[in-house]
Design a protein around this motif. Sequence first.
Motif, PDB file in Angstrom:
ATOM      1  N   GLU A 157      25.938  47.659  57.514  1.00  0.00           N
ATOM      2  CA  GLU A 157      26.819  48.607  56.833  1.00  0.00           C
ATOM      3  C   GLU A 157      27.439  49.584  57.826  1.00  0.00           C
ATOM      4  O   GLU A 157      28.637  49.889  57.737  1.00  0.00           O
ATOM      5  N   ASP A 158      26.637  50.070  58.769  1.00  0.00           N
ATOM      6  CA  ASP A 158      27.150  51.005  59.771  1.00  0.00           C
ATOM      7  C   ASP A 158      28.252  50.354  60.614  1.00  0.00           C
ATOM      8  O   ASP A 158      29.279  50.979  60.904  1.00  0.00           O
ATOM      9  N   LEU A 159      28.029  49.109  61.023  1.00  0.00           N
ATOM     10  CA  LEU A 159      29.037  48.406  61.820  1.00  0.00           C
ATOM     11  C   LEU A 159      30.332  48.223  61.037  1.00  0.00           C
ATOM     12  O   LEU A 159      31.432  48.397  61.573  1.00  0.00           O
ATOM     13  N   VAL A 160      30.203  47.883  59.746  1.00  0.00           N
ATOM     14  CA  VAL A 160      31.394  47.723  58.905  1.00  0.00           C
ATOM     15  C   VAL A 160      32.144  49.044  58.786  1.00  0.00           C
ATOM     16  O   VAL A 160      33.381  49.097  58.880  1.00  0.00           O
ATOM     17  N   MET A 161      31.405  50.137  58.606  1.00  0.00           N
ATOM     18  CA  MET A 161      32.055  51.444  58.460  1.00  0.00           C
ATOM     19  C   MET A 161      32.732  51.887  59.752  1.00  0.00           C
ATOM     20  O   MET A 161      33.760  52.559  59.717  1.00  0.00           O
ATOM     21  N   VAL A 162      32.155  51.518  60.904  1.00  0.00           N
ATOM     22  CA  VAL A 162      32.802  51.826  62.180  1.00  0.00           C
ATOM     23  C   VAL A 162      34.185  51.179  62.232  1.00  0.00           C
ATOM     24  O   VAL A 162      35.183  51.808  62.604  1.00  0.00           O
ATOM     25  N   VAL A 163      34.244  49.913  61.833  1.00  0.00           N
ATOM     26  CA  VAL A 163      35.525  49.201  61.822  1.00  0.00           C
ATOM     27  C   VAL A 163      36.486  49.816  60.811  1.00  0.00           C
ATOM     28  O   VAL A 163      37.671  50.016  61.091  1.00  0.00           O
ATOM     29  N   VAL A 164      35.967  50.147  59.623  1.00  0.00           N
ATOM     30  CA  VAL A 164      36.812  50.729  58.576  1.00  0.00           C
ATOM     31  C   VAL A 164      37.412  52.059  59.033  1.00  0.00           C
ATOM     32  O   VAL A 164      38.619  52.309  58.849  1.00  0.00           O
ATOM     33  N   LEU A 165      36.601  52.911  59.631  1.00  0.00           N
ATOM     34  CA  LEU A 165      37.092  54.218  60.077  1.00  0.00           C
ATOM     35  C   LEU A 165      38.144  54.087  61.168  1.00  0.00           C
ATOM     36  O   LEU A 165      39.039  54.930  61.289  1.00  0.00           O
ATOM     37  N   VAL A 166      38.048  53.029  61.964  1.00  0.00           N
ATOM     38  CA  VAL A 166      39.044  52.796  63.009  1.00  0.00           C
ATOM     39  C   VAL A 166      40.349  52.274  62.412  1.00  0.00           C
ATOM     40  O   VAL A 166      41.443  52.608  62.879  1.00  0.00           O
ATOM     41  N   LEU A 167      40.241  51.473  61.350  1.00  0.00           N
ATOM     42  CA  LEU A 167      41.420  50.824  60.784  1.00  0.00           C
ATOM     43  C   LEU A 167      42.220  51.712  59.828  1.00  0.00           C
ATOM     44  O   LEU A 167      43.424  51.501  59.656  1.00  0.00           O
ATOM     45  N   ILE A 168      41.578  52.681  59.202  1.00  0.00           N
ATOM     46  CA  ILE A 168      42.273  53.489  58.199  1.00  0.00           C
ATOM     47  C   ILE A 168      43.487  54.231  58.751  1.00  0.00           C
ATOM     48  O   ILE A 168      44.562  54.187  58.153  1.00  0.00           O
ATOM     49  N   PRO A 169      43.390  54.942  59.899  1.00  0.00           N
ATOM     50  CA  PRO A 169      44.567  55.665  60.393  1.00  0.00           C
ATOM     51  C   PRO A 169      45.818  54.797  60.583  1.00  0.00           C
ATOM     52  O   PRO A 169      46.885  55.157  60.091  1.00  0.00           O
ATOM     53  N   PRO A 170      45.733  53.627  61.267  1.00  0.00           N
ATOM     54  CA  PRO A 170      46.953  52.829  61.405  1.00  0.00           C
ATOM     55  C   PRO A 170      47.449  52.220  60.093  1.00  0.00           C
ATOM     56  O   PRO A 170      48.619  51.853  59.975  1.00  0.00           O
ATOM     57  N   LEU A 171      46.574  52.131  59.081  1.00  0.00           N
ATOM     58  CA  LEU A 171      46.967  51.571  57.788  1.00  0.00           C
ATOM     59  C   LEU A 171      47.293  52.648  56.759  1.00  0.00           C
ATOM     60  O   LEU A 171      47.644  52.315  55.619  1.00  0.00           O
ATOM     61  N   ALA A 172      47.191  53.927  57.152  1.00  0.00           N
ATOM     62  CA  ALA A 172      47.356  55.030  56.200  1.00  0.00           C
ATOM     63  C   ALA A 172      48.710  54.992  55.500  1.00  0.00           C
ATOM     64  O   ALA A 172      48.813  55.227  54.295  1.00  0.00           O
ATOM     65  N   GLY A 173      49.762  54.702  56.244  1.00  0.00           N
ATOM     66  CA  GLY A 173      51.092  54.644  55.648  1.00  0.00           C
ATOM     67  C   GLY A 173      51.192  53.576  54.573  1.00  0.00           C
ATOM     68  O   GLY A 173      51.769  53.806  53.495  1.00  0.00           O
ATOM     69  N   LEU A 174      50.631  52.389  54.840  1.00  0.00           N
ATOM     70  CA  LEU A 174      50.668  51.307  53.867  1.00  0.00           C
ATOM     71  C   LEU A 174      49.808  51.617  52.643  1.00  0.00           C
ATOM     72  O   LEU A 174      50.040  51.084  51.549  1.00  0.00           O
ATOM     73  N   MET A 175      48.802  52.486  52.811  1.00  0.00           N
ATOM     74  CA  MET A 175      47.892  52.824  51.712  1.00  0.00           C
ATOM     75  C   MET A 175      48.376  54.018  50.899  1.00  0.00           C
ATOM     76  O   MET A 175      47.668  54.509  50.026  1.00  0.00           O
ATOM     77  N   GLY A 176      49.575  54.482  51.205  1.00  0.00           N
ATOM     78  CA  GLY A 176      50.149  55.572  50.427  1.00  0.00           C
ATOM     79  C   GLY A 176      49.928  56.947  51.000  1.00  0.00           C
ATOM     80  O   GLY A 176      50.207  57.952  50.343  1.00  0.00           O
ATOM     81  N   GLY A 177      49.434  57.009  52.247  1.00  0.00           N
ATOM     82  CA  GLY A 177      49.180  58.306  52.862  1.00  0.00           C
ATOM     83  C   GLY A 177      50.153  58.619  53.971  1.00  0.00           C
ATOM     84  O   GLY A 177      51.251  58.061  54.048  1.00  0.00           O
TER      85      GLY A 177
END
Length: 411
Positions: A157-177
């Motif tokens: 779970e920790d490894l998955v969250m590390v990846v998720v936290l890295v990916l959110i900023p570059p995807l923020a625009g596509l996610m409505g942010g």
Amino acid sequence: MTHDTPLIAIIAIGLSMAFLLGLVAHRLRLPLIAGYLMAGVIIGPFTPGFVADQDLANELAEIGVILLMFGVGLHFSLKDLLAVKAAAVPGALGQIAVATAAGMGLAWGLGWSIGAGVIFGLSLSVASTVVLLRALQSRGILQDETGKLAVGWLIVEDLVMVVVLVLIPPLAGLMGGVTVPVEGEAAEVASWGFGPLGATLLLTGVKVAGFIGLMLIVGARVIPMVLHYSMHTGQRELFRLAVLAIALGVAYGSTVFFGVSFALGAFFAGMVMASSTLSTQAMKDTLPLRDAFAVLFFVSVGMLFNPSVIWTQPWALVGTVAIVIGIKSIAAYGLMRWFGHDRSAGFVLAASLAQVGEFSFILIGMGVSLEIVPVGARDLVVAAALVSILVNPLLFHLSDRYAPKPTLEAV
């Protein structure tokens, strides 16, 4: 003379309030955690009176997470980690998928965007390191196969969250942010033709693999050597200082240079140190600090709680708690049974993972700062964390009732 000392204030007042309310909780035959959480509510920004510095409280709580995961690593070998991978990897991924889907469903019902639903669901899918490990340690099953599986599940779970936290900023625009430009090393890799998302994934994978390789190859030789040298000086304080320096130093370095979480870095530091014959002494020397900072973690969670969410979003809160305590537990139990494990292991895993914590707050906080999720989502996650942490001992009591002797059958 009046001094502005927020660090001393949060330690002194936080621990004092936790002690007093811990005594009250013990008197009422409630879990001590209930007292610690209430101490945080009292000194938090949503109640009158003294208000502690939230940022400092979070950093102090992070030290507790580091020391706790370091201690787990001292009792956990690479062989143990690989032994549970057949269930831990697909199990953790499956539970994350189920909880995320449930969170997206609730977010859709509340009228939020798909991006908000994804982040909200992910924040509910990951369990608290502190809560899970304290529960396993208090029951004496951390070293059992069931406990090792729970820890392995947590690492995934920790490894998955590390990846998720890295990916959110570059995807923020596509996610409505808010659109976040790709900068630094990721921008340079993207210029090679990988694109922003591909560059971010590649860079993250290389960094995580590099850290793990460095710890298992170089750290496995250097860390035990440093530990033995400090003990042979005959100065016990130097030995204790070496242990703390390794735990905190590796955790900090893993985040700064490799983008790995503090918890994961500390875990690998402990796992490498476990090869030393002095690992037991290292565990004893860090125990008092670990317990004190773990208490501050629960105080910091209580400080985040906004009581108004109870009457402003009652049904949304009920739904959020149901996902954390109900759907996550059912998913964990079902997956354990699917992989051929017995009811005892299924109940223990279900109870262990039916709560949320550190990564949940980081993830939902990032979603709010990038304007992907509404502020109310953060209040729901924090309230669900508070409720689930309080209910967690009851879930373990129920698991004892229906499965008195937790064991783990071989797959």
